[in-house]
Enzyme design. Sequence first.
Site, short mmCIF file in Angstrom:
data_model
loop_
_atom_site.label_atom_id
_atom_site.label_comp_id
_atom_site.label_asym_id
_atom_site.label_seq_id
_atom_site.Cartn_x
_atom_site.Cartn_y
_atom_site.Cartn_z
N PRO A 1 0.92 -1.28 -0.06
CA PRO A 1 0.01 -0.01 0.04
C PRO A 1 0.64 1.29 0.03
CG PRO A 1 0.05 -0.80 2.19
CD PRO A 1 0.84 -1.81 1.21
N CYS A 2 1.48 1.54 -1.07
CA CYS A 2 2.27 2.75 -1.29
C CYS A 2 1.43 3.93 -1.15
CB CYS A 2 3.21 2.79 -2.51
SG CYS A 2 2.08 2.46 -3.99
N HIS A 3 0.17 3.94 -1.21
CA HIS A 3 -0.53 5.22 -0.95
C HIS A 3 -0.59 5.62 0.68
CE1 HIS A 3 -3.42 1.78 0.02
NE2 HIS A 3 -4.02 2.45 0.74
#
Length: 172
Positions: free
Chosen positions: A130-132
């Site tokens: 989850p790079c967000h």
Amino acid sequence: MTASPTPYQAIVAMPPAHPVFALGIRCDRDCITEIDFLPPEAAAAAPRIDSPLAALAVRQLEAYAAAPGAPFTLPLAPCGTPFQRRVWDGIAAIPPGETVTYGALAKAIHSAPRAVGGACGANPYPLVVPCHRVVAANAGFNDGLGGFARERGGFLLAIKRWLLTHEGILSA
């Protein structure tokens, strides 16, 4: 996170009822090899789900759309440099509903924020890794969101904003 010439084994609308974007899933027999952000209209021309692994990925991504705490247990193809894998491991440890700044993640892995941002942009497994959830420390830069998928605005940053809102981090 850019489309490559290989066809997708599945495309899923996110969220399914009112798509904001779509995800193209590529996999081989044993592993997910890539997940790409696509415009929402791509879901209308979605290919038939042509493997059990692609079907599993669709189910898990739709479960995330229904409840952002839904776990991912997808087998991911090994990829990236050793540094990128360290960053992605750090990102994968960020729980739903929480964020970490590029600087804090960089400090934790003994690196620099810009290098962490580059590794975030190279992430082939958005949502699963989850790079967000990695955001800027500077509230003046894209409202503190930072970039997303190697972009500093536009469609992809709108996806990051939607994901953070979906997880209760930003207000609608």
